[in-house]
Write an enzyme that holds these catalytic residues in place. Structure first.
Site, PDB file in Angstrom:
ATOM      1  N   GLY B  45       0.865  -1.188  -0.037  1.00  0.00           N
ATOM      2  CA  GLY B  45      -0.091   0.128   0.006  1.00  0.00           C
ATOM      3  C   GLY B  45       0.969   1.326  -0.128  1.00  0.00           C
ATOM      4  O   GLY B  45       1.844   1.390   0.646  1.00  0.00           O
ATOM      5  N   ASN B  68      -1.000  -9.866  11.243  1.00  0.00           N
ATOM      6  CA  ASN B  68      -0.273  -8.647  10.931  1.00  0.00           C
ATOM      7  C   ASN B  68      -0.782  -7.490  11.374  1.00  0.00           C
ATOM      8  O   ASN B  68      -2.051  -7.290  11.190  1.00  0.00           O
ATOM      9  CB  ASN B  68       0.225  -8.823   9.722  1.00  0.00           C
ATOM     10  CG  ASN B  68      -0.681  -7.754   8.630  1.00  0.00           C
ATOM     11  OD1 ASN B  68      -0.278  -6.784   8.630  1.00  0.00           O
ATOM     12  ND2 ASN B  68      -1.437  -8.618   7.788  1.00  0.00           N
ATOM     13  N   GLY B  71       0.393  -1.972   9.675  1.00  0.00           N
ATOM     14  CA  GLY B  71      -0.260  -0.552   9.921  1.00  0.00           C
ATOM     15  C   GLY B  71       0.209   0.384   8.622  1.00  0.00           C
ATOM     16  O   GLY B  71       0.539   1.308   8.746  1.00  0.00           O
ATOM     17  N   ASN B 125      -7.323  -0.028  -1.449  1.00  0.00           N
ATOM     18  CA  ASN B 125      -7.476  -0.791  -0.216  1.00  0.00           C
ATOM     19  C   ASN B 125      -8.368  -0.123   0.748  1.00  0.00           C
ATOM     20  O   ASN B 125      -7.951   0.957   1.447  1.00  0.00           O
ATOM     21  CB  ASN B 125      -6.001  -0.898   0.401  1.00  0.00           C
ATOM     22  CG  ASN B 125      -6.026  -1.766   1.875  1.00  0.00           C
ATOM     23  OD1 ASN B 125      -7.116  -2.140   2.403  1.00  0.00           O
ATOM     24  ND2 ASN B 125      -5.012  -1.781   2.828  1.00  0.00           N
ATOM     25  N   CYS B 128      -8.076  -2.368   5.066  1.00  0.00           N
ATOM     26  CA  CYS B 128      -7.219  -2.749   6.273  1.00  0.00           C
ATOM     27  C   CYS B 128      -7.399  -2.600   7.575  1.00  0.00           C
ATOM     28  O   CYS B 128      -8.103  -1.675   7.901  1.00  0.00           O
ATOM     29  CB  CYS B 128      -5.801  -1.690   6.016  1.00  0.00           C
ATOM     30  SG  CYS B 128      -4.448  -2.166   6.903  1.00  0.00           S
ATOM     31  N   ILE B 189     -10.067 -11.518  -0.528  1.00  0.00           N
ATOM     32  CA  ILE B 189     -10.401 -11.014   0.470  1.00  0.00           C
ATOM     33  C   ILE B 189      -9.111 -10.108   1.273  1.00  0.00           C
ATOM     34  O   ILE B 189      -8.074 -10.894   1.008  1.00  0.00           O
ATOM     35  CB  ILE B 189     -11.008 -11.843   1.502  1.00  0.00           C
ATOM     36  CG1 ILE B 189     -10.280 -13.002   2.053  1.00  0.00           C
ATOM     37  CG2 ILE B 189     -12.569 -12.271   1.214  1.00  0.00           C
ATOM     38  CD1 ILE B 189     -10.636 -13.735   3.327  1.00  0.00           C
ATOM     39  N   THR B 191      -7.686  -9.082   4.931  1.00  0.00           N
ATOM     40  CA  THR B 191      -7.453  -9.926   6.337  1.00  0.00           C
ATOM     41  C   THR B 191      -8.696 -10.042   7.155  1.00  0.00           C
ATOM     42  O   THR B 191      -9.483  -9.064   7.108  1.00  0.00           O
ATOM     43  CB  THR B 191      -6.338  -9.607   7.182  1.00  0.00           C
ATOM     44  OG1 THR B 191      -6.455  -8.371   7.013  1.00  0.00           O
ATOM     45  CG2 THR B 191      -4.937 -10.154   6.105  1.00  0.00           C
ATOM     46  N   GLY B 241      -6.497 -15.157  -0.336  1.00  0.00           N
ATOM     47  CA  GLY B 241      -6.669 -15.625   1.017  1.00  0.00           C
ATOM     48  C   GLY B 241      -6.478 -17.170   1.023  1.00  0.00           C
ATOM     49  O   GLY B 241      -7.058 -18.068   0.795  1.00  0.00           O
TER      50      GLY B 241
END
Ligand SMILES: Cc1cc2nc3c(=O)[nH]c(=O)nc-3n(C[C@H](O)[C@H](O)[C@H](O)COP(=O)(O)OP(=O)(O)OC[C@H]3O[C@@H](n4cnc5c(N)ncnc54)[C@H](O)[C@@H]3O)c2cc1C
Ligand SMILES: Cc1cc2nc3c(=O)[nH]c(=O)nc-3n(C[C@H](O)[C@H](O)[C@H](O)COP(=O)(O)OP(=O)(O)OC[C@H]3O[C@@H](n4cnc5c(N)ncnc54)[C@H](O)[C@@H]3O)c2cc1C
Ligand SMILES: Cc1cc2nc3c(=O)[nH]c(=O)nc-3n(C[C@H](O)[C@H](O)[C@H](O)COP(=O)(O)O)c2cc1C
Ligand SMILES: Cc1cc2nc3c(=O)[nH]c(=O)nc-3n(C[C@H](O)[C@H](O)[C@H](O)COP(=O)(O)O)c2cc1C
Ligand code: FES
Ligand code: FES
Lengths: 269, 302, 302, 269
Positions: B45, B68, B71, B125, B128, B189, B191, B241
């Site tokens: 990202g 994870n 961040g 995204n 997240c 997908i 997470t 996934g």
């Protein structure tokens, strides 16, 4: 594009101290390239424990194409427990060498500080430094000082004393100095003008302070949880003093820029 | 027999891509994988400015998976364009940039900055789970998804892929909202939000408390969501996934994905993408599918 | 040092229970486990009339987990009361009957039939993903959850446990709705909806297409939901989802569960419940907790 | 309350035909109780493959406290592949004996039909029936007829022919009759007044029809995916003609009421 995870043949697996295992693995490519202070990723082979276990290289035998790992089984049902059950003749999935090793620090008097499971990488380093010293025609093993700190039970002392002046520290004082490696350094008045340290974080923090106060060049080998081991996932960062070239924030990757950092670069969070 | 797939007019030489955040900018894995063999490289990202990410520990291992909470650490779009894109542009593969932001404006800034760059598709995204603002907050409400999709579509020069969160009651509702907003492709997908506790220390295993669950553990959920979404929308789907093997990848194709992304598997087998690609090719031949498109959505009842 | 826990005024000798549907009526596992050592036995879902369940295959193995689509096969409440309850009543353990239905009336019928039976608590399954009507349909909408909870609470002679589905965007919203409806206790999580495809046969692995994912794979999601729910409601929580070891059980307690249920683990270790119980006791002693209640929700940051 | 999953010591592990393995396991309790037609649950030991693998008991050596399992490795990365990698001396987690064995069918002339990986349970049954026949002073092995059907490669033929009149069928006719076991039965005019069959579902369906048309008592050993193996989870049901006592619907549990059913009870769905 030529690197891959490979199968290493286990040549020897021994419990050298309670829950501390020594494993010799035949893996030519890694043995050829590896340097003291680098690490490998070991894989458990169990489909539920997928992530690599980063383990420092303890000894390298380039001729025989094998490396030695010394590792601690951290508990029941852990990945290291599974690894410890493998026997000589079996194979283990391995990737490496990874990260950057200890820089040579030529011409200086090295002081190596290893705490607990941070002791193993000191062995290959001590061997290399002794050899370098001999090359520079200094008095072989006297040129390298190692302080190894244990909780109580010892390991690798014979190998270390064969290539260094070895001092021991134990928490309860049962062997060597009582206390930490720095207690031993002070007690024995040990000196050096380059420090190499590996061990638990509180120890590294103390060593960092010790070196800073005395203005001694110091290298720390850090630990952090890892996923990729090759710099791609950003799991394993440590705080760095400067804005880092890769991250553009003050985060260096232990697996890629490390695991060895100059102590002054590291900013504990 | 062709492995090509088409995503919103962009032709990929095969359906195997990397999952954002698990493959760096591609450079790190180029020692292990010939990037030119991949259908596409999807980058970590990228935001409008550098992001620090979360404190460590950022990951934890779980049964057949991992959590994870990186961040979204990233060096910002400017550095990305100057340092990472040129390397990617040299590879004979499609480049998909994953875009993150805290506000709609953040996303738009990145999308506009990338307008004239050598980027084939944008993956947005909105799912997240590891950042306080933005991320998943955008991805769990259909109206919000439609709104941000429309705003981005308006500005984007490249086709846009909306990356959806599985942390929702009804994935088809979100997918339809993204489609309505103008999404060209869907990725799913991301997470699942999870947590681990260190029982001896009695503390959270991750500094961020929660993290995103990925890996084989979540595959059945991902396959289900891809299948449901494929029944509900007309735009192509990139499925991901827990894909570790070619069988897993084929499962997603049969469920209705046009392409697949390999994520966590890169960590335990850096060569996974290529093995998967080769396995798909063999499977395709063995079952006599002339194209990947023929396989897509081909699951039937007994 | 006591292992007792209290669920809505009902005292359990320890926090270890069995998860509905994984322990039959208790009889089958009584060859392996002294039922009298368990905190409670939770039965397979019981409906007002016999249910046939789904066609086979009803299960599939997944990475560190499994999918099931049993479809709540059960002999009906009448047979259950005559055949299974008397055996359970003889055991020195608490009896919790899991109740399922297609309509609110179905649930009420079972609840009323059990009013005078030797049943300590009722667990209301509004979260089964494997039946067409009822089940999960009740469990995904906060208003629906509050309504059915209130209807059942009105009629139930025993305290009621509402069993929640993890297939929702915000578990706390559902949990609060159940609390508002009068739930005495919450159970979470039920299974996550998943799918598996047999790539060689190109068909669904389960006759029902989708099934519920359980086992260690889902534990991080379950722990997260228990933690979030514990922050949001005041009623006690029974935590479950992937518990295989005492460490797992303690994780749920620290996250905020008052008791735990062991499900899928029974299948690969019929003695799991007892080992978990013993492990909790040792842990409690080692860390000097005088009661289980002292451990509940004790997770902290680093 | 006394039963548990246990560790069985692998005494021998041999690939007796491509991808078909024979494993002798020392496990006293199971060997003591086991009957022909019962099965055990084997566990892979891999944390990602948790469910039991139900495997029929092929031979029982009560004196030596060991049992033999013959199983097929169904593919790469499967649980059976993991089991096949274990070596003599290692342990395997095992639970059993489970289910109901074949009923004796005293005084009748038995005809045993095994197809593919349904052949192994026929071995112990043939041995038991031969012994029973000898006890009843019939002509030993002539009293028991076994028909074993293979795709192409044979296994267990020596053991079977030692305790029965053995007929073979192969799909391509390379050995014995060409076609299915029923083709062999017809071709050789084999007869019996109790049939025991184990094999793939289409074969069992054909045998059911065959027996019904001739009014022969017939037992079928069924296969179904299992989770608990002990009757608790209701994963493994098969359709039954009558409303079943346990389920109160027409569903019998293969692991508990089966795996052996009287053919007339079974209703295919
Ligand atoms: C660069 C580096 C070098 C290391 N060298 C050695 C060594 O030579 N000898 C040795 O015994 N140990 C070493 N460690 C620590 C070793 O990696 C961990 O003890 C080991 O990963 C624990 O795994 P487990 O299977 O025992 O535990 P599990 O609980 O099964 O591990 C679960 C997950 O957490 C990770 N993890 C747990 N503890 C640590 C830790 N302390 N550091 C990093 N990851 C962790 C595991 O890798 C795994 O992903 C090193 C760590 C790093 C980062
Ligand atoms: C009562 C009974 C007796 C059996 N006896 C034998 C025997 O003696 N020898 C032999 O080779 N096989 C036997 N089987 C079949 C054997 O159980 C499966 O081949 C085996 O479970 C497949 O596991 P895997 O690890 O190879 O496959 P995986 O693909 O890893 O299995 C995934 C899951 O599916 C289940 N599964 C897959 N195929 C089957 C199947 N055909 N039947 C039941 N479950 C299945 C597995 O148990 C596991 O839970 C028997 C099955 C039953 C029900
Ligand atoms: C360490 C890590 C970092 C990730 N970073 C991102 C990211 O930056 N942007 C994004 O959209 N998804 C990110 N993801 C999600 C993955 O792209 C993918 O959707 C998810 O992991 C499921 O696939 P997998 O099970 O194959 O990993 C990340 C996943 C992991 C494990
Ligand atoms: C085979 C099977 C059958 C189940 N049947 C029921 C049921 O009848 N009622 C119910 O509320 N939950 C049922 N569940 C869900 C479990 O009770 C539990 O919530 C879920 O499996 C998560 O826990 P676990 O991971 O420990 O199995 C079933 C689960 C499995 C695996
Ligand atoms: S472990 Fe992935 S960046 Fe270091
Ligand atoms: S496998 Fe659970 S009832 Fe048969």
């Amino acid at each position: 594009m030529s690197r891959q995870k490979t199968q290493g043949k286990i040549l020897e697996q021994t419990e050298i101290s309670p829950r501390i295992y020594s494993m010799w693995i035949r893996v030519q490519d890694i043995a050829r390239e590896a340097k003291a202070g680098q690490f490998v990723s070991l894989f458990t082979g169990d489909g539920s424990k997928l992530l690599p276990r980063p383990i420092s290289i303890c000894e390298i035998d380039r001729e025989a194409g094998k490396i030695r790992l010394v590792y601690r089984v951290t508990g029941k049902r852990t990945g290291t427990a599974i690894l410890s059950e493998k026997q000589a003749g079996q194979y283990v999935e391995i990737m490496g060498p990874l990260g950057n090793g200890f820089p040579p620090g030529r011409g200086r008097r090295p002081l190596l500080l290893g705490g607990g499971i941070g002791i193993p990488p000191m062995l290959q380093l001590a061997k290399d430094l002794k050899e370098a010293a001999e090359f520079e025609e200094k008095t072989g093993k006297e040129a390298v000082t190692v302080v190894a700190g244990y909780r109580d039970r010892l390991f690798l002392t014979e190998e270390l004393s064969a290539c260094s002046r070895l001092y021991l520290a134990t928490e309860d004082g049962s062997v060597g100095s009582k206390g930490t490696i720095l207690d031993a350094v002070r007690e024995k008045g040990l000196e050096g003008d380059v420090i190499y340290a590996c061990g638990p974080t509180p120890m590294l923090q103390a060593v960092q302070t010790y070196a800073r106060e005395r203005g001694i060049l110091c290298y720390l080998s850090l630990e952090e949880r890892m996923a990729c081991g090759i710099g791609a996932c950003l799991a394993c960062v440590c705080g760095s003093r400067e804005v880092d070239e890769h991250s553009r924030v003050k985060n260096k990757r232990v697996c890629k820029e490390g695991p060895v950092f100059e102590a002054s670069e590291v900013e504990w969070l | 027999m062709s492995l090509c797939v088409n995503l919103a007019g962009v032709e990929l030489k095969n359906p195997v891509m990397t999952a954002s955040g698990t493959f760096g900018s591609g450079a790190e894995y180029s020692e292990f994988v010939d990037l030119g063999r991949l259908g596409a490289v999807v980058t970590k990202g990228v935001a409008n400015v550098p992001w620090e990410g979360n404190p460590t520990p950022r990951i934890a291992e779980t049964a057949s998976g991992m959590l994870n909470a990186i961040g979204l650490q990233n060096p910002g779009v400017e550095v990305f364009c100057k340092r990472d894109l040129p390397m990617l542009a040299q590879q004979d593969t499609r480049v998909i940039v994953n875009v993150c932001g805290r506000t709609t404006e953040d996303y738009l800034e990145v999308v506009e900055r990338l307008a004239d760059e050598a980027v084939d598709l944008l993956e947005i995204n909105i799912s997240c789970p590891n950042v306080k603002a933005g991320g998943i907050a955008f991805g769990q409400d259909p109206k919000g998804v439609e709104r941000i999709t429309a705003r981005i579509k308006e500005k984007a020069r490249q086709p846009i892929i909306m990356k959806l969160s599985p942390n929702v009651t009804d994935i088809t509702e979100i997918a339809k909202a993204a489609e309505a907003g103008g999404a060209d492709v869907l990725s799913l997908i991301n997470t699942l939000t999870g947590m681990q506790i260190d029982v001896e220390k009695q503390c959270f295993a991750l500094a961020n408390r929660t993290g995103g669950l990925s890996g084989p553990a979540i595959k059945p959920i991902a396959v289900r969501m891809v299948y449901q979404t494929a029944q509900a929308v007309r735009i192509p789907i990139i499925g991901m996934g827990g894909i570790s093997s070619w069988e897993d990848a084929v499962e997603f194709l049969l469920a209705g994905a046009t392409a697949v992304s390999v994520g966590t598997a890169n960590f335990y087998d850096p060569g996974a993408t290529i093995k998967i690609l080769e396995g798909i090719a063999t499977y395709q031949e063995r079952h006599g599918f002339a194209s990947i498109a023929e396989m897509v959505g081909k699951v039937t009842c007994r």
